[in-house]
Design a protein around this motif. Structure first.
Motif, PDB file in Angstrom:
ATOM      1  N   GLY A  73       0.796   9.343  -1.410  1.00 37.78           N
ATOM      2  CA  GLY A  73      -0.293   8.381  -1.298  1.00 37.78           C
ATOM      3  C   GLY A  73      -1.183   8.346  -2.510  1.00 37.78           C
ATOM      4  N   CYS A  74      -2.028   7.314  -2.540  1.00 35.59           N
ATOM      5  CA  CYS A  74      -3.083   7.247  -3.549  1.00 35.59           C
ATOM      6  C   CYS A  74      -4.165   8.259  -3.150  1.00 35.59           C
ATOM      7  N   GLU A  75      -5.136   8.464  -4.031  1.00 31.15           N
ATOM      8  CA  GLU A  75      -6.177   9.450  -3.713  1.00 31.15           C
ATOM      9  C   GLU A  75      -6.958   9.032  -2.470  1.00 31.15           C
ATOM     10  N   HIS A  76      -7.265   7.741  -2.365  1.00 33.77           N
ATOM     11  CA  HIS A  76      -8.062   7.240  -1.242  1.00 33.77           C
ATOM     12  C   HIS A  76      -7.344   7.466   0.095  1.00 33.77           C
ATOM     13  N   HIS A  77      -6.118   6.989   0.205  1.00 32.79           N
ATOM     14  CA  HIS A  77      -5.398   7.140   1.474  1.00 32.79           C
ATOM     15  C   HIS A  77      -4.917   8.565   1.685  1.00 32.79           C
ATOM     16  N   GLY A  78      -4.656   9.263   0.599  1.00 30.52           N
ATOM     17  CA  GLY A  78      -4.293  10.678   0.720  1.00 30.52           C
ATOM     18  C   GLY A  78      -5.420  11.459   1.376  1.00 30.52           C
TER      19      GLY A  78
ATOM     20  N   ARG B 292       0.845  -1.187   0.000  1.00 31.99           N
ATOM     21  CA  ARG B 292       0.000   0.000   0.000  1.00 31.99           C
ATOM     22  C   ARG B 292       0.879   1.235   0.000  1.00 31.99           C
ATOM     23  N   CYS B 293       0.255   2.339  -0.356  1.00 31.29           N
ATOM     24  CA  CYS B 293       1.014   3.571  -0.455  1.00 31.29           C
ATOM     25  C   CYS B 293       1.450   4.023   0.946  1.00 31.29           C
ATOM     26  N   PRO B 294       2.472   4.862   1.024  1.00 32.84           N
ATOM     27  CA  PRO B 294       2.971   5.284   2.347  1.00 32.84           C
ATOM     28  C   PRO B 294       1.948   6.076   3.162  1.00 32.84           C
TER      29      PRO B 294
ATOM     30  N   PRO C 139      -7.618  -1.130   1.015  1.00 36.49           N
ATOM     31  CA  PRO C 139      -6.591  -1.149  -0.031  1.00 36.49           C
ATOM     32  C   PRO C 139      -6.478   0.209  -0.720  1.00 36.49           C
ATOM     33  N   CYS C 140      -5.418   0.386  -1.468  1.00 41.30           N
ATOM     34  CA  CYS C 140      -5.219   1.634  -2.188  1.00 41.30           C
ATOM     35  C   CYS C 140      -6.324   1.817  -3.237  1.00 41.30           C
ATOM     36  N   GLY C 141      -6.616   3.101  -3.519  1.00 39.66           N
ATOM     37  CA  GLY C 141      -7.630   3.408  -4.508  1.00 39.66           C
ATOM     38  C   GLY C 141      -7.035   3.732  -5.857  1.00 39.66           C
TER      39      GLY C 141
HETATM   40 ZN   LIG Z   1      -3.136   4.091  -0.775  1.00 36.95          ZN
END
Ligand SMILES: [Zn+2]
Length: 156
Positions: free
Chosen positions: A106-111, A76-78, A87-89
């Motif tokens: 990060g990805c948009e979701h986790h960002g 997954r992204c940091p 999970p990452c988006g």
């Molecule tokens: Zn992510």
């Protein structure tokens, strides 16, 4: 008591040779089991693969062709919190910074989830981000609860 650092001569040498000759030779399986027990806690993939190969060979079950590589679980992204199970988006496209300037890509979701959890956080697109990525993260964060992955009970 003889000094073990001194070479053995005469009777002592003969006795040592006899003991060695009588010592049971460990079987391939004994060796493989011993190696597997020592490597059980290892996080080294090559070491674990070698241990598995030794075990399979000792059991006569070594495959003649190597199976296709097993895909590791997706990283997954940091920006993903360890406690956040989602999970990452998508690809890593933004950098989220806290007010001290520390941050994570990060990805948009986790960002969005990270940004929503920071006070005074900021979001910037990475150089190869698609158009509007940072704006989408900013908007998503505005409608995301801080620490969105925490289960909230009644009355909190
Ligand atoms: Zn992510």
């Amino acid at each position: 008591m003889s000094d073990i650092r001194q070479p053995l001569y005469g009777d002592a040498a003969t006795r040592a040779r006899e003991q060695l000759a009588e010592a049971p030779v460990p079987s391939d399986l004994d060796v493989a089991v011993s190696v597997a027990q020592q490597l059980l806690g290892s996080s080294s993939v090559p070491a674990l693969r070698e241990s598995l190969r030794l075990l399979l060979r000792a059991l006569g079950a070594e495959p003649t062709t190597l199976p296709d590589a097993v895909e590791p679980p997706p990283l997954r992204c940091p920006a993903a919190y360890p406690q956040d199970p989602t999970p990452c988006g998508g690809p890593t496209v933004v950098t989220v910074l806290d007010r001290t300037g520390a941050g994570a890509n990060g990805c948009e979701h986790h960002g969005a989830r990270l940004l929503a959890s920071l006070e005074g956080g900021r979001v910037y697109p990475l150089p190869d981000a698609p158009d509007g990525a940072a704006i989408r993260v900013f908007k998503a964060a505005a409608s995301t609860l801080p620490y969105a992955w925490v289960k909230r009970g009644e009355g909190q």
